[in-house]
Design a protein around this motif. Structure first.
Motif, PDB file in Angstrom:
ATOM      1  N   PRO A 468       0.722  -1.298   0.000  1.00 29.09           N
ATOM      2  CA  PRO A 468      -0.046   0.005   0.099  1.00 29.09           C
ATOM      3  C   PRO A 468       0.786   1.322   0.031  1.00 29.09           C
ATOM      4  N   ARG A 469       2.016   1.411   0.506  1.00 25.53           N
ATOM      5  CA  ARG A 469       2.791   2.522   0.646  1.00 25.53           C
ATOM      6  C   ARG A 469       3.896   2.568  -0.398  1.00 25.53           C
ATOM      7  N   TRP A 470       4.389   1.567  -0.762  1.00 24.50           N
ATOM      8  CA  TRP A 470       5.643   1.589  -1.772  1.00 24.50           C
ATOM      9  C   TRP A 470       4.969   1.757  -3.263  1.00 24.50           C
ATOM     10  N   SER A 471       3.559   1.269  -3.499  1.00 26.93           N
ATOM     11  CA  SER A 471       3.032   1.601  -4.967  1.00 26.93           C
ATOM     12  C   SER A 471       2.668   3.067  -4.853  1.00 26.93           C
ATOM     13  N   GLU A 472       2.772   3.839  -4.147  1.00 24.78           N
ATOM     14  CA  GLU A 472       2.202   5.110  -4.244  1.00 24.78           C
ATOM     15  C   GLU A 472       3.499   5.998  -4.251  1.00 24.78           C
ATOM     16  N   ILE A 473       4.847   5.690  -4.013  1.00 28.13           N
ATOM     17  CA  ILE A 473       5.898   6.498  -4.046  1.00 28.13           C
ATOM     18  C   ILE A 473       5.956   7.438  -5.370  1.00 28.13           C
ATOM     19  N   LEU A 474       5.902   6.841  -6.408  1.00 25.84           N
ATOM     20  CA  LEU A 474       6.113   7.696  -7.682  1.00 25.84           C
ATOM     21  C   LEU A 474       5.195   8.618  -7.647  1.00 25.84           C
ATOM     22  N   THR A 475       3.846   8.422  -7.787  1.00 20.31           N
ATOM     23  CA  THR A 475       2.609   9.183  -7.780  1.00 20.31           C
ATOM     24  C   THR A 475       2.721  10.249  -6.751  1.00 20.31           C
ATOM     25  N   VAL A 476       2.976   9.843  -5.441  1.00 20.09           N
ATOM     26  CA  VAL A 476       3.082  11.081  -4.408  1.00 20.09           C
ATOM     27  C   VAL A 476       4.195  11.976  -4.713  1.00 20.09           C
ATOM     28  N   TYR A 477       5.290  11.500  -5.129  1.00 20.50           N
ATOM     29  CA  TYR A 477       6.569  12.482  -5.601  1.00 20.50           C
ATOM     30  C   TYR A 477       6.156  13.398  -6.369  1.00 20.50           C
ATOM     31  N   PHE A 478       5.516  13.087  -7.512  1.00 20.23           N
ATOM     32  CA  PHE A 478       5.067  14.005  -8.484  1.00 20.23           C
ATOM     33  C   PHE A 478       4.059  15.009  -8.213  1.00 20.23           C
ATOM     34  N   GLU A 479       2.941  14.468  -7.538  1.00 19.64           N
ATOM     35  CA  GLU A 479       2.155  15.442  -6.970  1.00 19.64           C
ATOM     36  C   GLU A 479       2.633  16.346  -6.298  1.00 19.64           C
ATOM     37  N   GLU A 480       3.429  16.052  -5.365  1.00 19.53           N
ATOM     38  CA  GLU A 480       3.917  16.763  -4.310  1.00 19.53           C
ATOM     39  C   GLU A 480       4.822  17.842  -4.784  1.00 19.53           C
ATOM     40  N   THR A 512      13.053  18.793  -2.398  1.00 21.21           N
ATOM     41  CA  THR A 512      13.456  18.203  -1.206  1.00 21.21           C
ATOM     42  C   THR A 512      11.968  17.836  -0.491  1.00 21.21           C
ATOM     43  N   CYS A 513      11.061  18.666  -0.704  1.00 17.75           N
ATOM     44  CA  CYS A 513       9.777  18.581  -0.019  1.00 17.75           C
ATOM     45  C   CYS A 513       9.171  17.021  -0.552  1.00 17.75           C
ATOM     46  N   ALA A 514       9.148  17.119  -1.889  1.00 22.60           N
ATOM     47  CA  ALA A 514       8.654  16.169  -2.723  1.00 22.60           C
ATOM     48  C   ALA A 514       9.225  14.723  -2.208  1.00 22.60           C
ATOM     49  N   VAL A 515      10.579  14.761  -2.113  1.00 18.56           N
ATOM     50  CA  VAL A 515      11.046  13.381  -1.803  1.00 18.56           C
ATOM     51  C   VAL A 515      10.875  13.127  -0.267  1.00 18.56           C
ATOM     52  N   ASP A 516      10.668  14.111   0.516  1.00 17.62           N
ATOM     53  CA  ASP A 516      10.444  13.578   1.973  1.00 17.62           C
ATOM     54  C   ASP A 516       8.793  13.333   2.465  1.00 17.62           C
ATOM     55  N   GLU A 520       8.058   9.190   3.166  1.00 14.96           N
ATOM     56  CA  GLU A 520       7.797   9.387   4.541  1.00 14.96           C
ATOM     57  C   GLU A 520       7.043   7.942   4.928  1.00 14.96           C
ATOM     58  N   GLY A 521       7.606   7.455   6.094  1.00 14.17           N
ATOM     59  CA  GLY A 521       6.914   6.204   6.779  1.00 14.17           C
ATOM     60  C   GLY A 521       7.363   4.953   5.785  1.00 14.17           C
ATOM     61  N   VAL A 522       8.176   5.189   5.070  1.00 16.78           N
ATOM     62  CA  VAL A 522       8.877   4.175   4.247  1.00 16.78           C
ATOM     63  C   VAL A 522      10.172   3.600   5.013  1.00 16.78           C
TER      64      VAL A 522
END
Length: 543
Positions: A468-480, A512-516, A520-522
Protein backbone atom coordinates in the motif's frame (compact mmCIF):
# COMPACT_ATOMS: atom_id res chain seq x y z
CA UNK A 1 29.52 12.26 -20.31
CA UNK A 2 26.36 10.24 -20.36
CA UNK A 3 24.50 8.71 -23.30
CA UNK A 4 21.74 11.17 -22.51
CA UNK A 5 22.54 14.74 -21.56
CA UNK A 6 19.70 17.06 -20.64
CA UNK A 7 21.16 20.52 -21.18
CA UNK A 8 19.94 23.36 -18.97
CA UNK A 9 21.91 26.15 -20.65
CA UNK A 10 23.44 26.23 -24.12
CA UNK A 11 26.05 28.80 -25.05
CA UNK A 12 27.22 29.50 -28.58
CA UNK A 13 30.50 27.66 -29.10
CA UNK A 14 32.27 30.19 -31.26
CA UNK A 15 35.44 28.15 -31.12
CA UNK A 16 34.91 24.41 -30.64
CA UNK A 17 37.50 22.45 -28.71
CA UNK A 18 40.56 21.74 -30.84
CA UNK A 19 41.40 18.25 -31.95
CA UNK A 20 43.46 16.49 -34.58
CA UNK A 21 42.77 17.88 -38.04
CA UNK A 22 41.08 15.97 -40.83
CA UNK A 23 42.29 16.49 -44.39
CA UNK A 24 40.17 18.70 -46.63
CA UNK A 25 38.49 17.32 -49.71
CA UNK A 26 39.10 19.12 -52.98
CA UNK A 27 37.41 22.49 -53.02
CA UNK A 28 35.33 21.84 -56.14
CA UNK A 29 34.56 25.50 -56.85
CA UNK A 30 31.91 27.79 -55.38
CA UNK A 31 28.14 28.15 -55.36
CA UNK A 32 26.36 31.47 -54.99
CA UNK A 33 24.15 31.85 -51.93
CA UNK A 34 21.62 34.65 -51.58
CA UNK A 35 19.92 35.40 -48.27
CA UNK A 36 17.49 38.23 -48.92
CA UNK A 37 16.30 38.38 -45.30
CA UNK A 38 19.83 39.43 -44.32
CA UNK A 39 20.62 41.40 -47.47
CA UNK A 40 23.73 39.39 -48.41
CA UNK A 41 24.92 37.39 -51.41
CA UNK A 42 28.24 35.53 -51.48
CA UNK A 43 30.15 32.60 -53.00
CA UNK A 44 30.27 29.53 -50.73
CA UNK A 45 32.90 26.85 -51.30
CA UNK A 46 31.34 23.56 -52.36
CA UNK A 47 33.72 21.83 -49.96
CA UNK A 48 31.58 23.30 -47.16
CA UNK A 49 28.05 22.37 -46.19
CA UNK A 50 25.56 24.45 -44.25
CA UNK A 51 24.39 23.19 -40.87
CA UNK A 52 21.54 24.63 -38.78
CA UNK A 53 22.05 27.34 -36.19
CA UNK A 54 20.47 27.12 -32.74
CA UNK A 55 16.82 28.24 -32.61
CA UNK A 56 17.42 31.16 -30.23
CA UNK A 57 20.76 32.23 -31.68
CA UNK A 58 20.35 35.91 -32.61
CA UNK A 59 23.76 36.83 -34.02
CA UNK A 60 25.16 33.79 -35.85
CA UNK A 61 22.84 33.71 -38.86
CA UNK A 62 24.64 31.04 -40.92
CA UNK A 63 27.02 28.23 -40.07
CA UNK A 64 29.06 25.99 -42.37
CA UNK A 65 31.44 23.12 -41.82
CA UNK A 66 33.84 21.35 -44.13
CA UNK A 67 32.53 18.19 -45.76
CA UNK A 68 34.43 15.05 -44.85
CA UNK A 69 35.41 12.10 -46.96
CA UNK A 70 33.88 8.85 -45.72
CA UNK A 71 37.29 7.56 -44.62
CA UNK A 72 37.85 10.68 -42.50
CA UNK A 73 34.54 10.91 -40.66
CA UNK A 74 34.65 11.29 -36.85
CA UNK A 75 38.43 11.72 -36.91
CA UNK A 76 38.79 15.12 -35.34
CA UNK A 77 37.93 18.78 -35.65
CA UNK A 78 37.45 20.16 -39.14
CA UNK A 79 37.10 23.77 -40.33
CA UNK A 80 34.03 25.86 -39.52
CA UNK A 81 32.82 29.12 -41.05
CA UNK A 82 30.26 31.37 -39.33
CA UNK A 83 28.42 34.42 -40.65
CA UNK A 84 27.34 37.04 -38.09
CA UNK A 85 24.81 39.81 -38.45
CA UNK A 86 24.99 42.53 -35.82
CA UNK A 87 22.39 45.26 -36.16
CA UNK A 88 23.43 48.53 -34.60
CA UNK A 89 21.79 49.35 -31.27
CA UNK A 90 22.70 52.65 -29.58
CA UNK A 91 24.20 52.46 -26.12
CA UNK A 92 21.90 53.22 -23.22
CA UNK A 93 21.97 56.96 -22.54
CA UNK A 94 23.12 58.15 -19.10
CA UNK A 95 20.34 58.35 -16.54
CA UNK A 96 18.55 61.69 -16.44
CA UNK A 97 18.51 62.98 -12.84
CA UNK A 98 15.05 63.17 -11.29
CA UNK A 99 13.77 65.68 -8.75
CA UNK A 100 16.38 66.15 -6.05
CA UNK A 101 18.97 64.23 -8.14
CA UNK A 102 21.24 66.87 -9.58
CA UNK A 103 23.73 64.38 -10.91
CA UNK A 104 26.47 66.67 -9.56
CA UNK A 105 28.90 64.59 -7.47
CA UNK A 106 29.95 67.73 -5.57
CA UNK A 107 26.43 68.56 -4.43
CA UNK A 108 25.75 67.14 -0.96
CA UNK A 109 22.94 64.61 -0.71
CA UNK A 110 20.24 64.71 1.93
CA UNK A 111 20.98 62.16 4.66
CA UNK A 112 18.95 58.95 4.50
CA UNK A 113 16.99 57.59 7.45
CA UNK A 114 19.25 55.13 9.29
CA UNK A 115 18.33 51.47 8.87
CA UNK A 116 17.09 49.56 11.89
CA UNK A 117 19.87 47.52 13.46
CA UNK A 118 20.26 44.96 16.19
CA UNK A 119 22.29 45.61 19.33
CA UNK A 120 25.53 44.92 17.47
CA UNK A 121 24.68 47.31 14.66
CA UNK A 122 23.83 44.58 12.12
CA UNK A 123 20.90 45.36 9.82
CA UNK A 124 20.46 41.65 9.08
CA UNK A 125 20.51 42.38 5.34
CA UNK A 126 23.44 41.41 3.17
CA UNK A 127 23.98 44.16 0.66
CA UNK A 128 25.22 42.98 -2.70
CA UNK A 129 26.41 45.48 -5.23
CA UNK A 130 24.31 44.99 -8.32
CA UNK A 131 26.42 44.68 -11.44
CA UNK A 132 25.29 46.83 -14.36
CA UNK A 133 24.16 44.92 -17.44
CA UNK A 134 26.75 44.63 -20.23
CA UNK A 135 26.49 47.15 -23.05
CA UNK A 136 24.56 46.01 -26.14
CA UNK A 137 26.47 44.04 -28.76
CA UNK A 138 26.48 46.57 -31.59
CA UNK A 139 29.86 45.87 -33.22
CA UNK A 140 32.34 43.07 -33.77
CA UNK A 141 34.62 44.05 -30.88
CA UNK A 142 31.78 43.73 -28.39
CA UNK A 143 30.77 40.43 -29.90
CA UNK A 144 34.24 39.05 -29.20
CA UNK A 145 34.29 40.56 -25.72
CA UNK A 146 30.93 39.08 -24.69
CA UNK A 147 30.52 36.01 -26.89
CA UNK A 148 34.01 35.21 -28.12
CA UNK A 149 34.92 32.74 -25.34
CA UNK A 150 38.28 34.41 -24.80
CA UNK A 151 39.27 34.97 -28.44
CA UNK A 152 40.47 38.50 -29.23
CA UNK A 153 41.19 40.51 -32.37
CA UNK A 154 44.86 40.42 -33.34
CA UNK A 155 46.65 41.81 -36.37
CA UNK A 156 44.29 43.74 -38.65
CA UNK A 157 44.46 44.83 -42.28
CA UNK A 158 42.03 47.01 -44.18
CA UNK A 159 40.02 45.53 -47.01
CA UNK A 160 38.58 47.26 -50.03
CA UNK A 161 35.63 49.51 -49.20
CA UNK A 162 32.33 49.02 -50.99
CA UNK A 163 30.12 52.10 -50.86
CA UNK A 164 29.29 52.79 -47.21
CA UNK A 165 30.71 49.45 -46.12
CA UNK A 166 34.21 49.32 -44.64
CA UNK A 167 36.12 46.03 -44.50
CA UNK A 168 38.74 44.78 -42.03
CA UNK A 169 40.48 41.41 -41.93
CA UNK A 170 41.70 40.05 -38.58
CA UNK A 171 43.82 37.25 -37.30
CA UNK A 172 42.18 36.10 -34.08
CA UNK A 173 44.25 35.40 -30.98
CA UNK A 174 43.53 32.23 -29.00
CA UNK A 175 42.41 32.54 -25.38
CA UNK A 176 45.26 32.56 -22.85
CA UNK A 177 46.30 29.11 -21.61
CA UNK A 178 44.21 27.42 -24.31
CA UNK A 179 45.48 24.05 -25.42
CA UNK A 180 45.60 22.66 -28.93
CA UNK A 181 46.42 24.27 -32.24
CA UNK A 182 43.19 25.95 -33.29
CA UNK A 183 43.53 29.14 -35.35
CA UNK A 184 40.90 31.84 -35.84
CA UNK A 185 40.26 34.39 -38.57
CA UNK A 186 37.65 37.07 -39.28
CA UNK A 187 36.61 39.42 -42.07
CA UNK A 188 34.34 42.20 -40.87
CA UNK A 189 32.12 44.46 -42.96
CA UNK A 190 30.72 47.47 -41.12
CA UNK A 191 28.17 50.05 -42.23
CA UNK A 192 28.50 52.70 -39.54
CA UNK A 193 25.61 52.94 -37.09
CA UNK A 194 23.56 50.49 -39.13
CA UNK A 195 24.88 46.94 -39.47
CA UNK A 196 27.93 44.68 -39.17
CA UNK A 197 28.35 41.49 -41.19
CA UNK A 198 31.30 39.29 -40.21
CA UNK A 199 32.68 36.01 -41.52
CA UNK A 200 34.57 33.97 -38.91
CA UNK A 201 36.63 30.88 -39.58
CA UNK A 202 38.27 28.32 -37.29
CA UNK A 203 40.61 25.48 -38.24
CA UNK A 204 43.85 23.79 -37.10
CA UNK A 205 46.86 26.10 -37.47
CA UNK A 206 48.52 23.98 -40.14
CA UNK A 207 45.50 24.49 -42.39
CA UNK A 208 44.97 28.20 -41.80
CA UNK A 209 46.65 29.39 -45.00
CA UNK A 210 44.54 27.17 -47.28
CA UNK A 211 41.30 27.75 -45.38
CA UNK A 212 41.78 31.52 -45.09
CA UNK A 213 41.81 31.68 -48.91
CA UNK A 214 38.38 30.01 -48.96
CA UNK A 215 36.97 32.23 -46.21
CA UNK A 216 38.45 35.38 -47.78
CA UNK A 217 36.93 34.54 -51.15
CA UNK A 218 33.53 34.26 -49.47
CA UNK A 219 33.87 37.41 -47.36
CA UNK A 220 35.64 39.80 -49.72
CA UNK A 221 33.21 39.07 -52.57
CA UNK A 222 30.12 39.50 -50.42
CA UNK A 223 27.48 41.83 -51.88
CA UNK A 224 24.95 43.81 -49.87
CA UNK A 225 21.37 44.95 -50.28
CA UNK A 226 18.60 46.06 -47.97
CA UNK A 227 17.22 43.10 -45.98
CA UNK A 228 13.80 42.01 -47.26
CA UNK A 229 11.21 39.45 -46.12
CA UNK A 230 12.06 35.85 -46.91
CA UNK A 231 10.00 34.97 -50.02
CA UNK A 232 9.15 31.60 -48.46
CA UNK A 233 7.44 33.23 -45.48
CA UNK A 234 4.19 33.97 -47.31
CA UNK A 235 4.05 30.38 -48.55
CA UNK A 236 4.21 28.99 -45.02
CA UNK A 237 1.80 31.58 -43.66
CA UNK A 238 -0.78 30.36 -46.19
CA UNK A 239 0.06 26.75 -45.36
CA UNK A 240 -0.61 27.15 -41.63
CA UNK A 241 -3.63 29.41 -42.13
CA UNK A 242 -5.42 26.35 -43.57
CA UNK A 243 -4.46 24.12 -40.64
CA UNK A 244 -5.17 24.17 -36.92
CA UNK A 245 -1.70 23.69 -35.47
CA UNK A 246 -0.65 25.25 -32.18
CA UNK A 247 1.78 28.19 -32.47
CA UNK A 248 2.10 28.54 -36.25
CA UNK A 249 4.51 31.46 -35.84
CA UNK A 250 7.04 29.18 -34.10
CA UNK A 251 6.62 26.53 -36.80
CA UNK A 252 7.14 29.07 -39.59
CA UNK A 253 10.35 30.41 -38.05
CA UNK A 254 11.61 26.85 -37.59
CA UNK A 255 10.99 26.00 -41.25
CA UNK A 256 12.57 29.22 -42.52
CA UNK A 257 15.74 28.51 -40.54
CA UNK A 258 16.35 25.12 -42.18
CA UNK A 259 19.29 24.56 -44.55
CA UNK A 260 18.42 23.33 -48.03
CA UNK A 261 18.72 19.57 -47.30
CA UNK A 262 16.55 19.65 -44.19
CA UNK A 263 12.81 18.92 -44.22
CA UNK A 264 10.02 19.20 -41.66
CA UNK A 265 6.83 17.43 -40.58
CA UNK A 266 4.21 18.79 -38.19
CA UNK A 267 2.39 16.93 -35.42
CA UNK A 268 -0.07 18.25 -32.87
CA UNK A 269 2.60 19.12 -30.29
CA UNK A 270 5.86 19.02 -32.24
CA UNK A 271 7.58 20.02 -35.42
CA UNK A 272 9.99 17.29 -36.52
CA UNK A 273 12.91 18.56 -38.61
CA UNK A 274 15.27 16.04 -40.14
CA UNK A 275 18.24 15.44 -42.39
CA UNK A 276 17.86 11.75 -43.13
CA UNK A 277 16.71 9.98 -46.28
CA UNK A 278 15.13 7.17 -44.25
CA UNK A 279 11.46 8.03 -44.75
CA UNK A 280 10.14 4.97 -42.84
CA UNK A 281 12.22 6.15 -39.87
CA UNK A 282 10.79 9.67 -40.12
CA UNK A 283 7.22 8.37 -40.35
CA UNK A 284 7.71 6.25 -37.23
CA UNK A 285 9.21 9.19 -35.32
CA UNK A 286 6.29 11.43 -36.32
CA UNK A 287 3.78 8.77 -35.24
CA UNK A 288 5.53 7.55 -32.09
CA UNK A 289 6.31 10.96 -30.60
CA UNK A 290 2.59 11.65 -30.11
CA UNK A 291 1.77 8.10 -28.98
CA UNK A 292 4.47 8.13 -26.29
CA UNK A 293 3.38 11.61 -25.20
CA UNK A 294 -0.10 10.24 -24.51
CA UNK A 295 1.53 7.73 -22.14
CA UNK A 296 3.37 10.55 -20.36
CA UNK A 297 0.16 12.54 -19.97
CA UNK A 298 -1.71 9.58 -18.48
CA UNK A 299 0.97 8.96 -15.85
CA UNK A 300 2.03 12.57 -15.23
CA UNK A 301 -0.95 14.92 -15.48
CA UNK A 302 0.42 18.42 -16.14
CA UNK A 303 0.13 21.23 -13.61
CA UNK A 304 -1.63 23.29 -16.30
CA UNK A 305 -2.26 23.35 -20.05
CA UNK A 306 0.90 22.76 -22.11
CA UNK A 307 0.80 25.10 -25.08
CA UNK A 308 4.49 25.02 -26.02
CA UNK A 309 5.51 23.47 -29.33
CA UNK A 310 8.87 21.72 -29.33
CA UNK A 311 11.25 20.94 -32.15
CA UNK A 312 12.46 17.37 -32.61
CA UNK A 313 15.70 17.63 -34.60
CA UNK A 314 16.98 14.43 -36.23
CA UNK A 315 20.51 14.78 -37.58
CA UNK A 316 21.74 12.63 -40.45
CA UNK A 317 24.33 10.81 -38.34
CA UNK A 318 26.56 11.17 -35.31
CA UNK A 319 29.00 13.46 -37.14
CA UNK A 320 26.28 15.94 -38.04
CA UNK A 321 24.93 15.73 -34.48
CA UNK A 322 28.33 16.77 -33.11
CA UNK A 323 28.68 19.47 -35.78
CA UNK A 324 25.35 20.92 -34.67
CA UNK A 325 26.55 21.05 -31.07
CA UNK A 326 25.68 17.69 -29.53
CA UNK A 327 27.96 16.99 -26.54
CA UNK A 328 30.65 14.39 -27.10
CA UNK A 329 29.72 11.09 -25.51
CA UNK A 330 25.98 11.77 -25.79
CA UNK A 331 23.35 10.36 -28.13
CA UNK A 332 20.71 13.05 -27.65
CA UNK A 333 19.61 15.94 -25.45
CA UNK A 334 16.66 18.15 -24.54
CA UNK A 335 17.39 21.89 -24.39
CA UNK A 336 14.61 23.71 -22.59
CA UNK A 337 15.88 27.17 -23.53
CA UNK A 338 15.66 26.38 -27.25
CA UNK A 339 12.60 24.12 -26.75
CA UNK A 340 14.41 21.53 -28.81
CA UNK A 341 14.99 17.78 -28.59
CA UNK A 342 18.06 16.75 -30.60
CA UNK A 343 19.18 13.26 -31.65
CA UNK A 344 20.58 11.52 -34.71
CA UNK A 345 19.68 8.61 -36.95
CA UNK A 346 21.44 5.80 -35.07
CA UNK A 347 20.08 3.04 -37.29
CA UNK A 348 22.42 0.07 -37.61
CA UNK A 349 22.67 -0.88 -41.28
CA UNK A 350 25.01 -3.84 -41.64
CA UNK A 351 25.23 -5.68 -44.94
CA UNK A 352 23.43 -8.99 -44.69
CA UNK A 353 21.92 -8.05 -41.31
CA UNK A 354 18.45 -6.83 -40.42
CA UNK A 355 18.24 -3.05 -40.07
CA UNK A 356 18.05 -2.10 -36.37
CA UNK A 357 16.47 1.26 -35.46
CA UNK A 358 16.20 0.50 -31.73
CA UNK A 359 18.89 2.91 -30.52
CA UNK A 360 17.25 5.87 -32.27
CA UNK A 361 14.00 5.26 -30.42
CA UNK A 362 15.68 4.58 -27.07
CA UNK A 363 16.99 8.14 -27.30
CA UNK A 364 13.74 9.61 -28.66
CA UNK A 365 11.50 8.17 -25.93
CA UNK A 366 13.98 9.18 -23.21
CA UNK A 367 14.51 12.78 -24.31
CA UNK A 368 10.84 13.30 -25.16
CA UNK A 369 10.05 12.50 -21.54
CA UNK A 370 12.41 15.27 -20.37
CA UNK A 371 10.63 17.66 -22.70
CA UNK A 372 7.21 16.69 -21.39
CA UNK A 373 8.07 16.60 -17.68
CA UNK A 374 9.67 20.05 -17.92
CA UNK A 375 6.31 21.57 -18.82
CA UNK A 376 4.15 19.13 -16.87
CA UNK A 377 5.88 19.96 -13.58
CA UNK A 378 5.66 23.69 -14.25
CA UNK A 379 9.13 24.11 -15.81
CA UNK A 380 10.89 22.34 -12.97
CA UNK A 381 13.15 19.29 -13.25
CA UNK A 382 12.53 16.49 -10.71
CA UNK A 383 15.41 14.77 -8.90
CA UNK A 384 17.70 13.01 -11.37
CA UNK A 385 16.86 9.47 -10.19
CA UNK A 386 13.23 10.25 -11.00
CA UNK A 387 13.81 12.31 -14.14
CA UNK A 388 16.58 10.31 -15.82
CA UNK A 389 15.25 7.03 -14.47
CA UNK A 390 11.78 7.61 -15.90
CA UNK A 391 13.24 8.75 -19.22
CA UNK A 392 15.17 5.49 -19.37
CA UNK A 393 12.05 3.58 -18.30
CA UNK A 394 10.16 4.87 -21.35
CA UNK A 395 13.16 4.01 -23.54
CA UNK A 396 12.01 0.42 -23.18
CA UNK A 397 8.64 1.16 -24.80
CA UNK A 398 7.50 -1.11 -27.62
CA UNK A 399 5.23 0.91 -29.93
CA UNK A 400 3.32 -1.07 -32.51
CA UNK A 401 0.10 -0.73 -34.50
CA UNK A 402 -0.72 2.71 -33.15
CA UNK A 403 -0.23 2.14 -29.43
CA UNK A 404 2.34 1.42 -26.74
CA UNK A 405 2.19 -2.37 -26.36
CA UNK A 406 4.47 -2.73 -23.36
CA UNK A 407 7.49 -1.24 -21.62
CA UNK A 408 10.36 -3.65 -21.23
CA UNK A 409 13.87 -3.43 -19.78
CA UNK A 410 16.32 -0.87 -21.15
CA UNK A 411 19.08 -2.86 -22.81
CA UNK A 412 21.57 -0.03 -22.22
CA UNK A 413 21.18 -0.29 -18.43
CA UNK A 414 20.38 -3.85 -17.34
CA UNK A 415 23.84 -5.38 -17.32
CA UNK A 416 25.46 -2.37 -15.63
CA UNK A 417 23.13 -2.41 -12.63
CA UNK A 418 23.18 -6.22 -12.33
CA UNK A 419 26.97 -6.11 -12.12
CA UNK A 420 26.92 -3.24 -9.59
CA UNK A 421 24.46 -5.04 -7.29
CA UNK A 422 26.37 -8.32 -7.58
CA UNK A 423 29.60 -6.55 -6.58
CA UNK A 424 27.96 -4.39 -3.91
CA UNK A 425 28.93 -1.18 -5.74
CA UNK A 426 25.47 0.33 -6.05
CA UNK A 427 24.46 3.51 -4.20
CA UNK A 428 22.19 3.38 -1.18
CA UNK A 429 18.65 4.58 -1.80
CA UNK A 430 18.95 6.98 1.14
CA UNK A 431 21.63 8.85 -0.79
CA UNK A 432 20.62 8.60 -4.43
CA UNK A 433 17.03 9.79 -3.94
CA UNK A 434 18.46 13.14 -2.79
CA UNK A 435 21.20 13.46 -5.41
CA UNK A 436 21.12 16.72 -7.32
CA UNK A 437 22.17 16.65 -10.97
CA UNK A 438 25.86 17.34 -10.28
CA UNK A 439 25.95 14.40 -7.84
CA UNK A 440 24.22 12.14 -10.36
CA UNK A 441 26.57 13.14 -13.17
CA UNK A 442 29.64 12.51 -11.00
CA UNK A 443 29.19 8.77 -11.66
CA UNK A 444 26.90 8.73 -14.69
CA UNK A 445 27.28 5.13 -15.83
CA UNK A 446 26.19 3.72 -12.48
CA UNK A 447 23.66 6.43 -11.63
CA UNK A 448 21.80 6.19 -14.93
CA UNK A 449 21.61 2.40 -14.64
CA UNK A 450 20.49 2.53 -11.01
CA UNK A 451 17.97 5.30 -11.64
CA UNK A 452 16.44 3.26 -14.46
CA UNK A 453 16.28 0.11 -12.31
CA UNK A 454 14.63 1.95 -9.40
CA UNK A 455 11.87 3.32 -11.64
CA UNK A 456 11.48 0.00 -13.46
CA UNK A 457 11.21 -1.78 -10.11
CA UNK A 458 8.64 0.66 -8.68
CA UNK A 459 6.56 0.42 -11.88
CA UNK A 460 6.69 -3.31 -12.62
CA UNK A 461 7.41 -5.27 -9.42
CA UNK A 462 4.44 -7.31 -8.19
CA UNK A 463 5.70 -6.89 -4.63
CA UNK A 464 5.59 -3.10 -5.02
CA UNK A 465 2.14 -3.23 -6.62
CA UNK A 466 0.73 -5.14 -3.63
CA UNK A 467 2.34 -2.85 -1.04
CA UNK A 468 0.00 0.00 0.00
CA UNK A 469 2.85 2.47 0.61
CA UNK A 470 5.52 1.52 -1.91
CA UNK A 471 3.03 1.53 -4.78
CA UNK A 472 2.30 5.23 -4.14
CA UNK A 473 5.88 6.55 -4.08
CA UNK A 474 6.15 7.71 -7.70
CA UNK A 475 2.69 9.28 -7.82
CA UNK A 476 3.09 11.01 -4.45
CA UNK A 477 6.50 12.37 -5.44
CA UNK A 478 5.21 13.97 -8.64
CA UNK A 479 2.04 15.42 -7.14
CA UNK A 480 3.94 16.83 -4.18
CA UNK A 481 6.60 18.26 -6.51
CA UNK A 482 3.96 20.22 -8.43
CA UNK A 483 2.27 21.40 -5.23
CA UNK A 484 5.52 22.45 -3.52
CA UNK A 485 6.79 24.22 -6.64
CA UNK A 486 3.54 26.18 -6.99
CA UNK A 487 3.91 27.27 -3.36
CA UNK A 488 7.53 28.30 -3.89
CA UNK A 489 6.65 30.27 -7.02
CA UNK A 490 3.91 32.10 -5.16
CA UNK A 491 6.37 32.97 -2.39
CA UNK A 492 8.92 34.28 -4.89
CA UNK A 493 6.24 36.46 -6.45
CA UNK A 494 5.22 37.90 -3.10
CA UNK A 495 8.85 38.67 -2.29
CA UNK A 496 9.48 40.15 -5.72
CA UNK A 497 12.40 37.80 -6.37
CA UNK A 498 13.04 36.55 -9.89
CA UNK A 499 16.82 36.10 -9.98
CA UNK A 500 18.43 32.78 -10.87
CA UNK A 501 19.80 32.22 -7.37
CA UNK A 502 16.41 32.64 -5.70
CA UNK A 503 14.75 30.44 -8.30
CA UNK A 504 17.38 27.73 -7.87
CA UNK A 505 16.93 27.71 -4.10
CA UNK A 506 13.15 27.48 -4.53
CA UNK A 507 13.49 24.55 -6.95
CA UNK A 508 15.74 22.72 -4.49
CA UNK A 509 13.21 23.32 -1.71
CA UNK A 510 10.39 21.91 -3.88
CA UNK A 511 12.38 18.78 -4.74
CA UNK A 512 13.35 18.25 -1.11
CA UNK A 513 9.73 18.53 -0.04
CA UNK A 514 8.65 16.07 -2.73
CA UNK A 515 11.15 13.39 -1.74
CA UNK A 516 10.42 13.87 1.98
CA UNK A 517 6.69 13.33 1.48
CA UNK A 518 7.08 10.49 -1.05
CA UNK A 519 9.24 8.41 1.30
CA UNK A 520 7.60 9.42 4.57
CA UNK A 521 6.99 6.31 6.69
CA UNK A 522 8.83 4.05 4.21
CA UNK A 523 11.44 1.64 5.56
CA UNK A 524 14.00 2.45 2.87
CA UNK A 525 16.31 -0.35 3.95
CA UNK A 526 13.56 -2.91 3.42
CA UNK A 527 12.61 -1.32 0.09
CA UNK A 528 16.21 -1.38 -1.09
CA UNK A 529 16.58 -5.04 -0.13
CA UNK A 530 13.55 -5.95 -2.23
CA UNK A 531 14.95 -3.90 -5.14
CA UNK A 532 18.31 -5.72 -4.93
CA UNK A 533 16.52 -9.07 -5.21
CA UNK A 534 14.51 -7.73 -8.15
CA UNK A 535 17.68 -6.62 -9.98
CA UNK A 536 19.36 -9.98 -9.44
CA UNK A 537 16.37 -11.60 -11.09
CA UNK A 538 16.52 -9.47 -14.24
CA UNK A 539 17.65 -11.25 -17.38
CA UNK A 540 20.94 -10.02 -18.84
CA UNK A 541 20.50 -8.43 -22.28
CA UNK A 542 22.77 -7.93 -25.26
CA UNK A 543 23.55 -4.28 -25.96
Amino acid sequence: MTPFLRIALVLLAVAPAPAEAARSPSQGGYSTEKHVEHGITFPRARSYKRIPTKPNEALVILKYTEKLREDRRSRGYHPDMLVLRIDYIPDVAPKTPGPGESGDPDEPEEPEEPAETDEEGDTGVEEEEEKPPPPPINNFERYLAQRGRGWTAGEASEGKERGDWKATEYELVRPPKSRGNLAGWAYVWEKERERTIAVLGYCPEERLEEQAKIWRNTAAKMKFSEPAPNPQRRKWERFYARRKYVDPAYRIETRLSLPEKWKAEDTENYIVVYDTKDQPLVRKIVRDIELIRAEYEALFPPAGPIEAVSTVRVCEDRDEYFEYGGPRGSAGYWNYRDEELVLYDATKREKGERTDKTDTFIVLYHEAFHQFIHYSAGELAPHSWYNEGTGDFFSGAVVKNGRVRRIGPNRWRVNTIKRAVAEGKHISWEKIIRFEQKDYYANPGLCYAQGWSMIYFLNTSKTVASHPRWSEILTVYFEELKRAWATEQERLGEEGRADEKARGEAQLAARTCAVDVAFEGVDIGELQGEWESFVRGLEALER
